[in-house]
Design an enzyme around this catalytic site. Structure first.
Site, PDB file in Angstrom:
ATOM      1  N   ARG A 138      13.825   3.156 -15.052  1.00 17.32           N
ATOM      2  CA  ARG A 138      14.296   1.917 -14.433  1.00 17.32           C
ATOM      3  C   ARG A 138      13.607   0.759 -15.146  1.00 17.32           C
ATOM      4  NH1 ARG A 138      17.199   3.840 -10.246  1.00 17.32           N
ATOM      5  NH2 ARG A 138      16.518   5.814  -9.337  1.00 17.32           N
ATOM      6  N   GLY A 194      18.695   7.646 -11.555  1.00 22.01           N
ATOM      7  CA  GLY A 194      18.329   9.021 -11.235  1.00 22.01           C
ATOM      8  C   GLY A 194      19.091  10.015 -12.095  1.00 22.01           C
ATOM      9  N   ARG A 198      21.046   8.673   0.687  1.00 24.06           N
ATOM     10  CA  ARG A 198      20.451   7.513   1.351  1.00 24.06           C
ATOM     11  C   ARG A 198      21.518   6.620   1.984  1.00 24.06           C
ATOM     12  NH1 ARG A 198      17.049   4.823  -2.796  1.00 24.06           N
ATOM     13  NH2 ARG A 198      19.045   3.994  -3.469  1.00 24.06           N
ATOM     14  N   THR A 210      25.660  10.739 -10.777  1.00 22.99           N
ATOM     15  CA  THR A 210      24.782  10.689  -9.613  1.00 22.99           C
ATOM     16  C   THR A 210      25.176  11.814  -8.661  1.00 22.99           C
ATOM     17  OG1 THR A 210      24.232   9.448  -7.584  1.00 22.99           O
ATOM     18  CG2 THR A 210      26.307   8.900  -8.654  1.00 22.99           C
ATOM     19  N   ASP A 234      28.711   8.701  -4.577  1.00 24.49           N
ATOM     20  CA  ASP A 234      28.957   7.468  -3.831  1.00 24.49           C
ATOM     21  C   ASP A 234      29.541   6.346  -4.687  1.00 24.49           C
ATOM     22  OD1 ASP A 234      26.717   7.103  -5.360  1.00 24.49           O
ATOM     23  OD2 ASP A 234      25.492   6.203  -3.794  1.00 24.49           O
ATOM     24  N   ASP A 287      24.938  11.848  -5.528  1.00 20.42           N
ATOM     25  CA  ASP A 287      25.349  11.351  -4.210  1.00 20.42           C
ATOM     26  C   ASP A 287      26.856  11.214  -4.049  1.00 20.42           C
ATOM     27  OD1 ASP A 287      22.755  11.210  -3.268  1.00 20.42           O
ATOM     28  OD2 ASP A 287      22.475   9.130  -3.889  1.00 20.42           O
ATOM     29  N   ASP A 306      25.605   3.014  -9.657  1.00 22.49           N
ATOM     30  CA  ASP A 306      25.996   1.611  -9.532  1.00 22.49           C
ATOM     31  C   ASP A 306      24.967   0.649 -10.131  1.00 22.49           C
ATOM     32  OD1 ASP A 306      24.080   1.974  -7.581  1.00 22.49           O
ATOM     33  OD2 ASP A 306      25.348   1.346  -5.920  1.00 22.49           O
TER      34      ASP A 306
END
Length: 328
Positions: free
Chosen positions: A76, A15, A176, A130, A134, A132, A107
């Site tokens: 992707r 992303g 998510r 990213t 995360d 996020d 990741d």
């Protein structure tokens, strides 16, 4: 420093996030500073398989530090997940005389890079990109700060409508598997309740919280929900449940979606991208590989890629307590 690295390839994968272009710019210009050639790889690992490369110099990255998205595009690649696909990618790199890679992503990007290195011993450094936030090994991933500012700005505008019509708004944000955006943006925007995957609030407690808000004199409320929260099957089901059990509330839903990924990166993300790009290139020059560059205690540090992938980025528990106090 070692002179073994003569040409570095850079790609973005997964992303997109604000700050990726600033990171590309930093990698390209750091290469130029150290008199190393740089090759841009379009569409991530798929472009690597297809040999979709372009030579990049300092002027090729003019005026991109302020742009969202990624000029190298992202995709992707299911083919890269196969041994045959990775073999093609390696052949393309050898054909282009590329000695090392800087991969910008999350990741999934790092997992692909780690596997590629294990098979071909190809030097790789990762830059975490990213929204996020995360990824273990950095307090901030590229795009996270910008996404927070975008979400807070949106919630501020939604609140104007909520106040005008005495409404309860459920605002769903990205996240998510992690609630960093929801928690920090929720506090920053003054949300009455925040729902994140790491914290199981439960329907009963949510209803109780909303009842208290109403009883305390609040005529409107904002509830921020991370998309991965499991309190209901969906935010729309949650809306129906609250309307059924608290009919005094006029409930609306706003799903912010992909607007959180776009936009011009914040100053913080631009500076962070610049710092991480420099560290990535210079780490490869020093003979390092299989590391991610990240921000720790405001210093750029290296974390083994395997650890960055397998370890979990933890939610700040103190922020949960702050959120509870602020919603009083």
């Amino acid at each position: 420093m070692s002179n073994k690295i003569n040409k570095i390839g850079v790609l973005t994968s997964g992303g997109d996030s604000p700050g990726m272009n600033a990171a590309i710019r930093s990698v390209v210009r750091t290469c130029a500073y150290h008199k190393i050639e740089c090759v841009g790889i379009y569409r991530g690992y798929q472009g690597m398989i297809e040999g979709d490369f372009t030579d990049m110099g300092p002027r090729s990255v003019n005026n991109i530090v302020n742009k969202g998205g990624t000029i190298l595009k992202s995709a992707r690649s299911t083919e890269f997940r196969t041994a045959e696909g990775r073999k093609k990618a390696h052949e393309q790199l050898l054909k282009a005389n590329v000695d090392a890679l800087v991969v910008i992503g999350g990741d999934g990007t790092f997992t692909g890079g780690l596997l590629f290195n294990s098979e071909y011993n190809f030097p790789i450094i990762g830059i975490p990109g990213t929204i996020d936030n995360d990824i273990f090994g950095t307090t901030h991933t590229l795009g996270y700060d910008t996404a927070l500012n975008t979400v807070v700005e949106c919630i501020d505008k939604i609140r104007d409508t909520a106040i005008s019509h005495n409404r309860l708004f459920f605002v769903e944000v990205m996240g998510r598997d992690a609630g960093h955006i929801a928690l920090n943006a929720g506090i920053g925007a003054g949300a009455e309740e925040i729902l994140i995957p790491e914290e199981k609030l439960g329907l009963d407690r949510l209803l109780e919280s909303l009842k208290k808000s109403k009883a305390s004199g609040k005529s409107s409320s904002i509830v921020v929900i991370a998309e991965g929260d499991k309190i209901g099957k969906s935010v729309f089901e949650l809306k129906d449940y609250v309307e059924t059990n608290l009919p005094e509330y006029d409930v609306r839903v706003s799903v912010l979606g992909h607007m959180q990924r776009g936009g011009s990166p914040s100053c913080f993300d631009r500076v962070l991208a610049s710092r991480l790009g420099v560290k990535a290139v210079e780490s490869l020059m020093e003979g390092k590989s299989n590391y991610m560059v990240g921000l720790q205690n405001n210093k750029v540090e290296l974390t083994p890629l395997e650890q960055a992938i397998k370890s979990k980025s933890e939610i700040d528990i103190e922020l949960l307590r702050v959120s509870d106090i602020m919603s009083t």
